[in-house]
Design a protein around this motif. Structure first.
Motif, PDB file in Angstrom:
ATOM      1  N   TYR A 192       0.840  -1.199   0.000  1.00 45.80           N
ATOM      2  CA  TYR A 192       0.000   0.000   0.000  1.00 45.80           C
ATOM      3  C   TYR A 192       0.873   1.247   0.000  1.00 45.80           C
ATOM      4  O   TYR A 192       1.683   1.457   0.883  1.00 45.80           O
ATOM      5  CB  TYR A 192      -0.926  -0.013   1.223  1.00 45.80           C
ATOM      6  CG  TYR A 192      -1.816   1.212   1.357  1.00 45.80           C
ATOM      7  CD1 TYR A 192      -2.413   1.801   0.229  1.00 45.80           C
ATOM      8  CD2 TYR A 192      -2.070   1.785   2.602  1.00 45.80           C
ATOM      9  CE1 TYR A 192      -3.226   2.925   0.359  1.00 45.80           C
ATOM     10  CE2 TYR A 192      -2.889   2.899   2.742  1.00 45.80           C
ATOM     11  CZ  TYR A 192      -3.459   3.472   1.613  1.00 45.80           C
ATOM     12  OH  TYR A 192      -4.269   4.576   1.732  1.00 45.80           O
ATOM     13  N   GLU A 198      -6.865   6.014  -1.535  1.00 43.31           N
ATOM     14  CA  GLU A 198      -7.504   4.745  -1.166  1.00 43.31           C
ATOM     15  C   GLU A 198      -6.656   3.555  -1.626  1.00 43.31           C
ATOM     16  O   GLU A 198      -5.900   3.655  -2.604  1.00 43.31           O
ATOM     17  CB  GLU A 198      -8.886   4.636  -1.843  1.00 43.31           C
ATOM     18  CG  GLU A 198      -9.884   5.688  -1.388  1.00 43.31           C
ATOM     19  CD  GLU A 198     -10.723   5.238  -0.199  1.00 43.31           C
ATOM     20  OE1 GLU A 198     -10.309   4.310   0.531  1.00 43.31           O
ATOM     21  OE2 GLU A 198     -11.803   5.831  -0.015  1.00 43.31           O
ATOM     22  N   CYS A 269     -10.850  -2.038  -3.146  1.00 38.41           N
ATOM     23  CA  CYS A 269     -10.405  -2.241  -1.763  1.00 38.41           C
ATOM     24  C   CYS A 269     -10.271  -0.907  -1.049  1.00 38.41           C
ATOM     25  O   CYS A 269      -9.604  -0.001  -1.546  1.00 38.41           O
ATOM     26  CB  CYS A 269      -9.053  -2.952  -1.742  1.00 38.41           C
ATOM     27  SG  CYS A 269      -9.124  -4.629  -2.339  1.00 38.41           S
ATOM     28  N   ARG A 270     -10.910  -0.840   0.128  1.00 35.76           N
ATOM     29  CA  ARG A 270     -10.799   0.388   0.928  1.00 35.76           C
ATOM     30  C   ARG A 270     -10.241   0.124   2.318  1.00 35.76           C
ATOM     31  O   ARG A 270      -9.826   1.046   3.002  1.00 35.76           O
ATOM     32  CB  ARG A 270     -12.173   1.063   1.052  1.00 35.76           C
ATOM     33  CG  ARG A 270     -12.653   1.670  -0.245  1.00 35.76           C
ATOM     34  CD  ARG A 270     -13.926   2.490  -0.051  1.00 35.76           C
ATOM     35  NE  ARG A 270     -14.136   3.394  -1.160  1.00 35.76           N
ATOM     36  CZ  ARG A 270     -14.720   3.056  -2.297  1.00 35.76           C
ATOM     37  NH1 ARG A 270     -15.135   1.816  -2.478  1.00 35.76           N
ATOM     38  NH2 ARG A 270     -14.889   3.943  -3.260  1.00 35.76           N
ATOM     39  N   ASN A 271     -10.270  -1.137   2.761  1.00 35.90           N
ATOM     40  CA  ASN A 271      -9.679  -1.444   4.067  1.00 35.90           C
ATOM     41  C   ASN A 271      -8.949  -2.780   4.021  1.00 35.90           C
ATOM     42  O   ASN A 271      -9.012  -3.493   3.022  1.00 35.90           O
ATOM     43  CB  ASN A 271     -10.745  -1.412   5.167  1.00 35.90           C
ATOM     44  CG  ASN A 271     -11.797  -2.484   4.941  1.00 35.90           C
ATOM     45  OD1 ASN A 271     -11.466  -3.673   4.837  1.00 35.90           O
ATOM     46  ND2 ASN A 271     -13.060  -2.093   4.859  1.00 35.90           N
ATOM     47  N   TRP A 272      -8.265  -3.107   5.139  1.00 35.10           N
ATOM     48  CA  TRP A 272      -7.374  -4.266   5.158  1.00 35.10           C
ATOM     49  C   TRP A 272      -8.109  -5.599   5.085  1.00 35.10           C
ATOM     50  O   TRP A 272      -7.501  -6.622   4.810  1.00 35.10           O
ATOM     51  CB  TRP A 272      -6.461  -4.218   6.392  1.00 35.10           C
ATOM     52  CG  TRP A 272      -5.574  -3.015   6.343  1.00 35.10           C
ATOM     53  CD1 TRP A 272      -5.710  -1.869   7.070  1.00 35.10           C
ATOM     54  CD2 TRP A 272      -4.455  -2.806   5.474  1.00 35.10           C
ATOM     55  NE1 TRP A 272      -4.741  -0.971   6.708  1.00 35.10           N
ATOM     56  CE2 TRP A 272      -3.953  -1.515   5.744  1.00 35.10           C
ATOM     57  CE3 TRP A 272      -3.820  -3.593   4.509  1.00 35.10           C
ATOM     58  CZ2 TRP A 272      -2.837  -0.984   5.085  1.00 35.10           C
ATOM     59  CZ3 TRP A 272      -2.714  -3.068   3.850  1.00 35.10           C
ATOM     60  CH2 TRP A 272      -2.239  -1.777   4.133  1.00 35.10           C
ATOM     61  N   GLN A 273      -9.418  -5.591   5.333  1.00 37.83           N
ATOM     62  CA  GLN A 273     -10.195  -6.837   5.237  1.00 37.83           C
ATOM     63  C   GLN A 273     -10.598  -7.134   3.791  1.00 37.83           C
ATOM     64  O   GLN A 273     -10.993  -8.241   3.472  1.00 37.83           O
ATOM     65  CB  GLN A 273     -11.480  -6.756   6.086  1.00 37.83           C
ATOM     66  CG  GLN A 273     -11.257  -6.957   7.584  1.00 37.83           C
ATOM     67  CD  GLN A 273     -10.439  -5.836   8.210  1.00 37.83           C
ATOM     68  OE1 GLN A 273     -10.763  -4.663   8.071  1.00 37.83           O
ATOM     69  NE2 GLN A 273      -9.344  -6.204   8.866  1.00 37.83           N
ATOM     70  N   ASP A 274     -10.543  -6.122   2.937  1.00 41.59           N
ATOM     71  CA  ASP A 274     -10.984  -6.293   1.545  1.00 41.59           C
ATOM     72  C   ASP A 274      -9.975  -7.105   0.735  1.00 41.59           C
ATOM     73  O   ASP A 274      -8.826  -7.261   1.134  1.00 41.59           O
ATOM     74  CB  ASP A 274     -11.149  -4.920   0.867  1.00 41.59           C
ATOM     75  CG  ASP A 274     -12.342  -4.151   1.430  1.00 41.59           C
ATOM     76  OD1 ASP A 274     -13.200  -4.779   2.069  1.00 41.59           O
ATOM     77  OD2 ASP A 274     -12.387  -2.923   1.237  1.00 41.59           O
TER      78      ASP A 274
END
Length: 287
Positions: A192, A198, A269-274
């Motif tokens: 990232y 994002e 993807c917007r967060n680490w779970q995505d």
């Protein structure tokens, strides 16, 4: 012996779906000598792949080499199918036994088992699109499926050299099967770059960096990019083979250019779970 394409669509449904996607895109890079296109489920990448397949000219194409990465079996070289025919819901595709014989004679290939052949989706997902793109000349072409292992850089060079003589022939088409970044915990990859905003923007930036290196047709820069960022481009070895084949022809004065025509992601993807997979479609032209 035949290998069968398992499918959720009937032939007519699949045909209509492929037709719809192809009808929405332009043929700006025709005739393509090679294409790079994704191999995920068609719901995810069918519309992206259309941008590559639209560049195929069925009037001149007679042999189609399909280079796909090995997802399931460890393979340090390349492997050839042990069947004669691949079945698709559209029509059967014949494997070119003459070219297979030439490749086999080099001693550089192994045979894939029927099990490996049927389990591997990287070649399989290109068969209906190949059949669709070629339907106006369906009895006049053959395919040469090649499963590409985890090749070293020197092996990519050797295979590139071998395939370059086939790439030089205007009646041949190379289909290079690859998805782009596989991002998220389930892929054990979470690069990232915050400066891009994002997460999905960072993924796009990373992919497009790789895509522009591919467009420069430089195998060494592409290898360096992969070493630096470890981008999870599953078809990196087939792409490496193509770039080395192109390199070989350029040394002999052949003028070529590669352009990507479409880029997509399975989700943003917007967060680490995505998690997401990226897709890109492009075409090589010889001038």
């Amino acid at each position: 012996m035949a290998s069968v394409f398992p499918c959720l669509f009937t032939g007519p449904q699949l045909n209509a779906q492929l037709e719809a996607w192809l009808s929405q895109v332009q043929s700006t890079k025709r005739p393509a000598r090679a294409i790079i296109a994704p191999h995920a489920g068609y719901t995810y990448c069918g519309s992206c792949a259309a941008h590559a397949y639209k560049q195929v000219d069925p009037n001149i194409t007679r042999k189609i080499f399909i280079l796909g990465p090995s997802h399931h079996v460890p393979l340090s070289r390349c492997a050839l199918s042990s069947v004669d025919i691949y079945r698709t819901p559209l029509y059967d595709l014949r494997i070119d036994q003459k070219i297979y014989g030439e490749l086999w004679k080099t001693g550089m290939f192994e045979r894939m088992s029927l099990q490996t052949d049927e389990d591997e989706h990287s070649i399989e997902m290109h068969l209906p699109y190949t059949a669709k793109a070629m339907e106006s000349h369906k009895d006049e072409f053959t395919i040469i499926p090649v499963l590409v292992g985890a090749l070293s850089e020197s092996k990519e060079q050797e295979f590139g050299k071998l395939f370059s003589k086939y790439l030089a022939d205007p009646s041949n088409l190379f289909v290079v099967s690859s998805d782009f970044c596989h991002w998220g915990q389930r892929f054990r990859y979470s690069y990232y770059d915050e400066s891009q905003g994002e997460i999905y923007r960072s993924i796009e930036h990373l992919d497009k960096m790789g895509m522009s290196i591919i467009e420069q047709l430089d195998p060494v820069s592409f290898s360096n990019y992969l070493k630096k960022y470890h981008n999870t481009i599953c078809g990196r070895h087939p792409i490496g083979v193509l770039l080395n084949a192109i390199n070989e022809l350029q040394k002999n004065g052949m003028n070529m250019s590669f352009s990507f025509l479409n880029y997509a992601q399975s989700s943003q993807c917007r967060n680490w779970q995505d998690s997401s997979v990226s897709y890109a479609a492009g075409a090589l032209m010889v001038h």
